[in-house]
Design an enzyme around this catalytic site. Sequence first.
Site, PDB file in Angstrom:
ATOM      1  N   ARG A   1       0.794  -1.209   0.000  1.00  0.00           N
ATOM      2  CA  ARG A   1       0.000   0.000   0.000  1.00  0.00           C
ATOM      3  C   ARG A   1       0.821   1.250   0.000  1.00  0.00           C
ATOM      4  O   ARG A   1       0.423   2.259  -0.540  1.00  0.00           O
ATOM      5  CB  ARG A   1      -0.891   0.041   1.252  1.00  0.00           C
ATOM      6  CG  ARG A   1      -1.850  -1.095   1.325  1.00  0.00           C
ATOM      7  CD  ARG A   1      -2.473  -1.155   2.691  1.00  0.00           C
ATOM      8  NE  ARG A   1      -1.504  -0.992   3.750  1.00  0.00           N
ATOM      9  CZ  ARG A   1      -0.622  -1.893   4.100  1.00  0.00           C
ATOM     10  NH1 ARG A   1      -0.568  -3.035   3.475  1.00  0.00           N
ATOM     11  NH2 ARG A   1       0.210  -1.674   5.076  1.00  0.00           N
TER      12      ARG A   1
ATOM     13  N   TYR B   1      -3.712  -7.276  -7.967  1.00  0.00           N
ATOM     14  CA  TYR B   1      -3.343  -5.909  -8.313  1.00  0.00           C
ATOM     15  C   TYR B   1      -2.784  -5.708  -9.712  1.00  0.00           C
ATOM     16  O   TYR B   1      -2.672  -4.566 -10.158  1.00  0.00           O
ATOM     17  CB  TYR B   1      -2.338  -5.371  -7.294  1.00  0.00           C
ATOM     18  CG  TYR B   1      -2.933  -5.121  -5.936  1.00  0.00           C
ATOM     19  CD1 TYR B   1      -3.336  -3.841  -5.555  1.00  0.00           C
ATOM     20  CD2 TYR B   1      -3.122  -6.161  -5.032  1.00  0.00           C
ATOM     21  CE1 TYR B   1      -3.897  -3.607  -4.312  1.00  0.00           C
ATOM     22  CE2 TYR B   1      -3.680  -5.938  -3.786  1.00  0.00           C
ATOM     23  CZ  TYR B   1      -4.064  -4.664  -3.428  1.00  0.00           C
ATOM     24  OH  TYR B   1      -4.625  -4.441  -2.195  1.00  0.00           O
TER      25      TYR B   1
ATOM     26  N   THR C   1     -11.922  -1.080  -0.712  1.00  0.00           N
ATOM     27  CA  THR C   1     -11.118  -2.061  -1.431  1.00  0.00           C
ATOM     28  C   THR C   1      -9.850  -2.478  -0.694  1.00  0.00           C
ATOM     29  O   THR C   1      -9.131  -3.365  -1.160  1.00  0.00           O
ATOM     30  CB  THR C   1     -10.770  -1.510  -2.827  1.00  0.00           C
ATOM     31  OG1 THR C   1     -10.409  -0.126  -2.724  1.00  0.00           O
ATOM     32  CG2 THR C   1     -11.971  -1.629  -3.750  1.00  0.00           C
ATOM     33  N   GLU C   2      -9.547  -1.848   0.410  1.00  0.00           N
ATOM     34  CA  GLU C   2      -8.501  -2.278   1.346  1.00  0.00           C
ATOM     35  C   GLU C   2      -8.871  -1.782   2.727  1.00  0.00           C
ATOM     36  O   GLU C   2      -9.162  -0.593   2.902  1.00  0.00           O
ATOM     37  CB  GLU C   2      -7.123  -1.690   0.995  1.00  0.00           C
ATOM     38  CG  GLU C   2      -6.386  -2.309  -0.153  1.00  0.00           C
ATOM     39  CD  GLU C   2      -4.987  -1.712  -0.295  1.00  0.00           C
ATOM     40  OE1 GLU C   2      -4.544  -1.001   0.643  1.00  0.00           O
ATOM     41  OE2 GLU C   2      -4.345  -1.935  -1.335  1.00  0.00           O
ATOM     42  N   SER C   3      -8.842  -2.666   3.702  1.00  0.00           N
ATOM     43  CA  SER C   3      -8.947  -2.267   5.104  1.00  0.00           C
ATOM     44  C   SER C   3      -8.470  -3.425   5.959  1.00  0.00           C
ATOM     45  O   SER C   3      -8.870  -4.575   5.738  1.00  0.00           O
ATOM     46  CB  SER C   3     -10.396  -1.903   5.475  1.00  0.00           C
ATOM     47  OG  SER C   3     -10.438  -1.210   6.698  1.00  0.00           O
TER      48      SER C   3
END
Length: 418
Positions: free
Chosen positions: A95, A192, A348-350
């Site tokens: 990230r 990704y 979409t990211e956590s």
Amino acid sequence: MKATLVTGLALFGSRVAGQLAEIRHGHMRLPGMVITDTDGKKVIMVENAAAQSDVPGVIVYVDPKSSVIRTTTEMVHIRPLSKPTAVRARPTAARGPHPPVHIPGHGGGAPIPQPPATLVTSTLPPSPIPPKAKPGPQPQKPSSDGNATFQAGVTYSPYNPDGTCRTAAQILDDFHRIAAQSDPPFSLVRIYGVDCDQVARVMPAADAIGVKLFMGIFNLDDLSSQIDALVVGVRASSRGWDAVDTVSVGNELVNNGQATAKQVMDAVAAARASLRSAGYQGPVVTVDTFLAVERNPILCDASDYCAVNIHAFFDANTAAGEAGNFVARKVLDVKEVLSNKDMKVVVTESGWPWQGNTNGKAVPGRENQRTAVRSIVDVFQREAPGGLILFTAFDDGWKKAEPWTFYAEQFWGMYPQS
């Protein structure tokens, strides 16, 4: 005291420039970056910046030993150092730092003295998310933005700890481990990029466990060849496009200054047209941080739904047990700036790291990771603010530990990997 931006560049005193040969930030590396501080404004000179732009940046204050003390958020001005040049980097789930929310009263001012950050390690093995306190299944509540029920996904990167590509057999084993998780059960896996022949290797694994894929085009450089690789990999699989839930174009490109919002919008439109001609009729989006989307809501206007990355760990005022409420609040904040208030928002990211330095109230650890993920999942199941993709299935041992990511970059994996 030394202050360091999330880009990894050191700013000593108030007007001295620093330089770093390679910076990892939001899935990319930026060479030849220089930072200056003039009239109180942080300016980053970037060789491959697409154009001048203001982006949210995190100032990480560290002591002389480079231990993180505290963070603040300020707008940082990206300025091209020379003619933009193409930058290629592995499309990873690295990230880079996700800017925390602004700390009231402390933006840009002298940091409040605090004890040095503490490195938190854990010897506990990874384990599934703990069961809920209340027995019985929770009702799945329809959302106001068109989501019928809560569905969870998880991110995945097909790399070994040494950075080499995982084989098709290893990926299949990884997906079976993902399928073994039942709280929540995953219906979606996010990847990704297209390097390591990952589309062709991941598609059979997704078929084997019956999940769909959230696929990614890594950057805007050589867009057509990346789309071609994605199309070839999908067409070679048994389910074809039926296995693809979404295709994203870029990950945090505006947040990290690698592209302007207009460039991303144009790339999304071009990718959508190419994918439609190849037979794909599903959503095409771009993914960025919630802060970047709040400043550039046109990113969601260009997408078929709004896709944002939100990490509570990078907010020093949020403890693990409040991670879910933090993420839900940020979803509402994003909705407020959208031209279409009914647009679906997907996180979409956590996630939460299990090892690394503390960030105020945000403390890494196995138990805290379980607590944070449980908190996030519970809020989404109860309130259905939108779709959710947890970060991440497995640790990324090949990543580099950095102070501005609290030395936690390698340790966000939730499950054991062979």
